[in-house]
Design an enzyme around this catalytic site. Structure first.
Site: not given
Ligand code: GLU
Length: 420
Positions: A91, A103
């Site tokens: 991502k 994560k």
């Molecule tokens: N938890 C969100 C995601 O899955 C945001 C992660 C972030 O802002 O670092 O993209």
């Protein structure tokens, strides 16, 4: 190896076919760089102690410090955390943020804890992972069932441990503690920008498009609100308890008001007829665009053939299994993949981190404009790759991300040095 991570990695293999990759790259991305498990032992309000399992996984840091949220959910496990960290890696690369992916999670039903228990748990998380995270190492953020208040406690705990204010260690904080304007609706907004930008390519006309949003949390609600404001008809919404289908549409603002007031979606206002259904059945109702914004594994090989939408925009992480993907592709359904569609959240997290480091804070129009300036060209690039290589959008997004990660792996030092 767990199922979810195993399935997540399949996407990588699929994309690798379309690039001439140094095998070193795939080898580097095969397993997470490091994962830490801990148990968080906290005092409950009744004086007893309880222990909760917790994890943090830093998948890959080739492109920069690792980034990704912390999830509180009873079903959180190592397999899920690894898969989510893997997705974060791609991502961040899709939208070209100078980050790797990570994560974290705690296996807990957050709604069963009091506010002070939740605070003790969140502070215990930071104590357990204080040496693992850091403003230039690994930067957490909110995910399912974590929010700005929790990020505030975590930033506060980390700052106490290191002996100085360290707002850049965590994003998604309250504004008063260095949060960014526009972070709250950033994930929904990112998806909204992507969809609006690709409307012509997708053959979508807002006034004619009927949308079902599964999951009415932060992400689903804001996405529905913005689309509705531009003329899209929101015909279905759901949360973990209730699913509603109203063919003549509903106003997400009024639905949210109702949920706030009554604690439930049940009986929410709609234009015309409204039918209560199950979360699973909602996915199969008539609509043009389906927006899964809840959990992973919602659409699989079994129910994919029943999906009536022509376009599925994944605002949740991993809502479609590879089997589901294949079935949707066979039907000609276009899937706008999670690593592009929901990247707006981490993008504004990046903005927050930049503002914390600079000590200079942006206006809301600045945040929106910069988010749009990132989401639209990256969505365009993914679309172009899809057309160029005649592949589905997910594979195109992985190709796009993998290309960037591979270039970074090579820039760190490649095999050519040894063989020439
Ligand atoms: N938890 C969100 C995601 O899955 C945001 C992660 C972030 O802002 O670092 O993209």
């Amino acid at each position: 190896m767990g199922q979810l991570f195993h399935e997540a990695r399949k996407r990588l293999k699929q994309a690798a076919k379309y690039l001439e990759l140094d095998p070193d790259v795939l080898e580097k991305l095969k397993y997470p760089k490091e994962t830490l498990a801990a148990s968080l032992l906290i005092r409950m309000d009744d004086g007893s102690r309880r222990s909760f399992k917790a994890w943090r996984c830093r998948y890959d840091d080739t492109r920069g410090p690792t980034k990704g949220g912390i999830r509180y959910h009873p079903s959180v496990c190592l397999d899920e955390v690894m898969a989510l960290a893997f997705w974060m890696t791609f991502k961040c690369a899709v939208v070209n943020l100078p980050y790797g992916g990570a994560k974290g999670g705690v296996a807990v039903d957050a709604s069963s804890l009091s506010k002070s228990e939740l605070e003790r748990l969140s502070r215990a998380y930071v104590k357990a992972f204080a040496n693992f995270i850091g403003p230039d190492r690994d930067i957490p953020a909110p995910d399912m069932y974590t929010n700005a208040m929790i990020m505030g406690w975590m930033a506060d705990e980390y700052s106490a441990i290191v002996g100085q204010p360290s707002p850049a260690v965590i994003t998604g904080k309250p504004l008063q503690l260095g949060g960014s304007l526009g972070r709250d609706d950033a994930t929904g907004r990112g998806g909204y920008y992507v969809l609006r930008h690709l409307e012509k390519d997708l053959g979508v006309t807002p006034e004619k498009a009927r949308v079902i949003v599964q999951g009415f949390g932060n992400v689903g609600y804001h996405c529905a609100r913005m689309l509705h404001a531009d003329g899209y008809r929101i015909v279905g919404v759901s949360d973990s308890q209730t699913a509603l289908y109203a063919p003549d549409g509903m106003d997400p603002l009024a639905v949210r008001e109702h949920k706030k007031r009554t604690g439930s979606l049940r009986g929410a206002p709609a234009h015309g007829r409204m039918q209560e259904t199950s979360n699973k059945a909602l996915l199969e109702q008539e609509c043009d665009i389906l927006v899964p914004s809840a959990m992973e594994n919602q659409i699989d090989a079994q129910n994919a053939p029943n999906i009536q939408a022509r376009i599925v925009m994944e605002m949740a992480n991993g809502p479609i299994t590879p089997g589901g993907d294949q079935a949707l592709n066979n039907k000609g359904v276009i899937v706008i993949p999670d690593i592009l569609a929901n990247a707006g959240g981490v993008t504004v997290s990046y903005f927050e981190w930049v503002q914390n480091k600079a000590g200079y804070y942006w206006t809301l129009p600045d945040v929106h404009a910069r988010l749009q300036q990132i989401m639209e060209p990256e969505a365009r690039r993914v679309w172009d790759i899809k057309l160029e290589k005649q592949i589905d959008m997910r594979t195109a997004a992985y190709v796009h991300a993998l290309d960037r990660i591979a270039a970074a792996v090579t820039a760190h030092g490649g095999k050519a040095y040894f063989s020439s």
